[in-house]
Design a protein around this motif. Structure first.
Motif, PDB file in Angstrom:
ATOM      1  N   ASP A   1       0.842  -1.193   0.000  1.00 33.90           N
ATOM      2  CA  ASP A   1       0.000   0.000   0.000  1.00 33.90           C
ATOM      3  C   ASP A   1       0.882   1.248   0.000  1.00 33.90           C
ATOM      4  OD1 ASP A   1      -1.904   1.933   0.269  1.00 33.90           O
ATOM      5  OD2 ASP A   1      -2.652   1.279   2.234  1.00 33.90           O
ATOM      6  N   CYS A   2       0.845   1.993  -1.091  1.00 31.21           N
ATOM      7  CA  CYS A   2       1.638   3.216  -1.207  1.00 31.21           C
ATOM      8  C   CYS A   2       0.779   4.470  -1.040  1.00 31.21           C
ATOM      9  CB  CYS A   2       2.339   3.264  -2.563  1.00 31.21           C
ATOM     10  SG  CYS A   2       3.601   1.996  -2.797  1.00 31.21           S
ATOM     11  N   THR A   3      -0.403   4.303  -0.477  1.00 24.35           N
ATOM     12  CA  THR A   3      -1.286   5.444  -0.272  1.00 24.35           C
ATOM     13  C   THR A   3      -0.592   6.525   0.556  1.00 24.35           C
ATOM     14  OG1 THR A   3      -3.220   3.988  -0.321  1.00 24.35           O
ATOM     15  CG2 THR A   3      -3.512   6.182   0.637  1.00 24.35           C
ATOM     16  N   GLY A   4      -0.701   7.767   0.088  1.00 20.58           N
ATOM     17  CA  GLY A   4      -0.092   8.886   0.794  1.00 20.58           C
ATOM     18  C   GLY A   4       1.349   9.145   0.404  1.00 20.58           C
ATOM     19  N   GLN A   5       1.927   8.287  -0.425  1.00 20.37           N
ATOM     20  CA  GLN A   5       3.307   8.489  -0.854  1.00 20.37           C
ATOM     21  C   GLN A   5       3.353   9.274  -2.162  1.00 20.37           C
ATOM     22  OE1 GLN A   5       5.983   5.167  -0.776  1.00 20.37           O
ATOM     23  NE2 GLN A   5       4.982   4.216   0.990  1.00 20.37           N
TER      24      GLN A   5
ATOM     25  N   ARG B   1      -1.551   2.476  -9.180  1.00 19.63           N
ATOM     26  CA  ARG B   1      -2.480   1.412  -8.754  1.00 19.63           C
ATOM     27  C   ARG B   1      -2.216   0.996  -7.310  1.00 19.63           C
ATOM     28  NH1 ARG B   1      -1.565  -0.250 -14.203  1.00 19.63           N
ATOM     29  NH2 ARG B   1       0.079  -1.705 -13.581  1.00 19.63           N
TER      30      ARG B   1
ATOM     31  N   GLY C   1      -1.464   3.102  -5.085  1.00 17.86           N
ATOM     32  CA  GLY C   1      -1.950   4.195  -4.251  1.00 17.86           C
ATOM     33  C   GLY C   1      -1.080   5.421  -4.199  1.00 17.86           C
ATOM     34  N   ALA C   2       0.096   5.396  -4.829  1.00 20.32           N
ATOM     35  CA  ALA C   2       0.991   6.550  -4.777  1.00 20.32           C
ATOM     36  C   ALA C   2       0.526   7.643  -5.734  1.00 20.32           C
ATOM     37  CB  ALA C   2       2.415   6.130  -5.136  1.00 20.32           C
ATOM     38  N   ASP C   3       0.714   8.894  -5.327  1.00 12.26           N
ATOM     39  CA  ASP C   3       0.549  10.020  -6.241  1.00 12.26           C
ATOM     40  C   ASP C   3       1.842  10.128  -7.046  1.00 12.26           C
ATOM     41  OD1 ASP C   3      -1.935  10.604  -5.105  1.00 12.26           O
ATOM     42  OD2 ASP C   3      -1.026  11.884  -3.590  1.00 12.26           O
TER      43      ASP C   3
ATOM     44  N   ASP D   1      -7.172   5.428  -7.080  1.00 13.92           N
ATOM     45  CA  ASP D   1      -7.189   6.202  -5.843  1.00 13.92           C
ATOM     46  C   ASP D   1      -5.841   6.903  -5.666  1.00 13.92           C
ATOM     47  OD1 ASP D   1      -9.789   5.469  -5.153  1.00 13.92           O
ATOM     48  OD2 ASP D   1      -9.094   3.591  -4.258  1.00 13.92           O
ATOM     49  N   ALA D   2      -5.420   7.592  -6.705  1.00  9.02           N
ATOM     50  CA  ALA D   2      -4.132   8.287  -6.700  1.00  9.02           C
ATOM     51  C   ALA D   2      -4.162   9.369  -7.764  1.00  9.02           C
ATOM     52  CB  ALA D   2      -2.987   7.312  -6.975  1.00  9.02           C
TER      53      ALA D   2
END
Length: 303
Positions: free
Chosen positions: A15-19, A40, A42-44, A66-67
């Protein structure tokens, strides 16, 4: 059914969400596939290249993820262009967690850049050196840096005099020499970061010989046509395979504490003796800073 780069790298559950990620040379080939894979996960992602239309096409593929994806145009043959890219990243993000130095190429024509150095060396080595060192203060505490090198570095010795003219220009030597520089840069950066006690990793990779990557367009004819025909041959490295090579040291939990290594087939691998020479790495680092007319980055950590 073909597998995605994140599946091939064994990181599909990361999960790279928020990175925040920056992938240079990501409007096509392995850079594009790596950028989309990071999205995919989650990273921006900041997508970089010279072709705005191609860049926006990659960004459009972030719709539904979701990025966020954003394109920033910069010419790696231009010092000002690279500096502006770094400034944009510093201004528009809170920090960078993943930096993938992937932009580069093999150029047939022998010419000097505006810095008075061989063009391939400038684009493939000096520009990622400048970008990375300009972002050192903006990297997250546990950031990961990955630089695309190549097995083509084998058999090449560091020659910092030869890159200052094109009297003996040979396009394949120039490319191989720049890939040697990529490995030396990544390992020297790792040593200097370690000396500052920053938990940032720096590694280089060989992406494989990839017919569909777009790299073959740089080769002399008829090699581009022959490489294109290989894309349908079973067992030949695909663009997704090459993107997986980038993802593995960039996000895998297995590589979180590995730095200063050269990866081939997602395994730390021993590069050539010239690529392991610490004196070579130090001389290249100092030469690069001098040519770019910047203070030597991480100078206090040189020893």
């Amino acid at each position: 059914m073909s597998r995605s780069p994140e599946e091939l790298a064994g990181v599909a559950d990361v999960d790279c969400t928020g990175q925040q990620a920056l992938v240079t040379g990501s409007t096509s080939g392995i850079g594009r596939d790596a950028a989309l894979a990071l999205g995919r996960l989650g990273a921006d992602v900041i997508v970089h290249g010279r072709d705005e239309t191609a860049g926006e096409a990659v960004v459009d593929e972030f719709d539904g993820l979701d990025a966020d994806g954003r394109f920033v145009k910069a010419d790696f043959a231009s010092v000002d262009g690279v500096r502006e890219l770094a400034e944009t990243v510093r201004t528009d993000t809170d920090g960078v967690d993943i930096l993938v130095n992937n932009a580069g190429g093999l150029f047939r024509e022998g010419r000097l850049s505006d810095l008075g150095v061989e063009y391939t060396f400038h684009v493939n080595h000096l520009s990622p050196f400048l970008l990375t060192t300009a972002l050192l203060g903006h990297l997250a505490d546990d950031a990961r840096i990955v630089t695309t090198a190549s097995a083509a570095h084998q058999g090449t010795a560091l020659d910092l005099e030869r890159v200052q003219d094109v009297d003996r220009h040979a396009s394949w030597w120039a490319y191989s020499h720049s890939k040697l520089a990529n490995i030396l840069f990544a390992s020297e950066l790792a040593r200097r970061l370690d000396a500052t006690e920053r938990a940032i990793t720096s590694n280089s990779i060989h992406p494989g010989a990839i017919p569909g990557s777009g790299f073959s367009r740089f080769l002399p004819r008829p090699l581009p046509q022959l490489m294109g025909g290989l894309s349908a041959v079973p067992g030949v490295t695909t663009v997704a395979d090459g993107a997986a090579e980038l993802l593995f040291p960039a996000v895998s939990p297995r590589t979180a504490d590995i730095s200063g290594r050269y990866f081939v087939d997602q395994q730390p691998t021993t590069p050539s003796p010239a690529a392991r020479d610490r004196d070579n790495a130090r001389r290249l680092w100092e030469f690069s800073a001098d040519v770019l007319d910047i203070e030597e980055p991480l100078e206090g950590a040189a020893t």
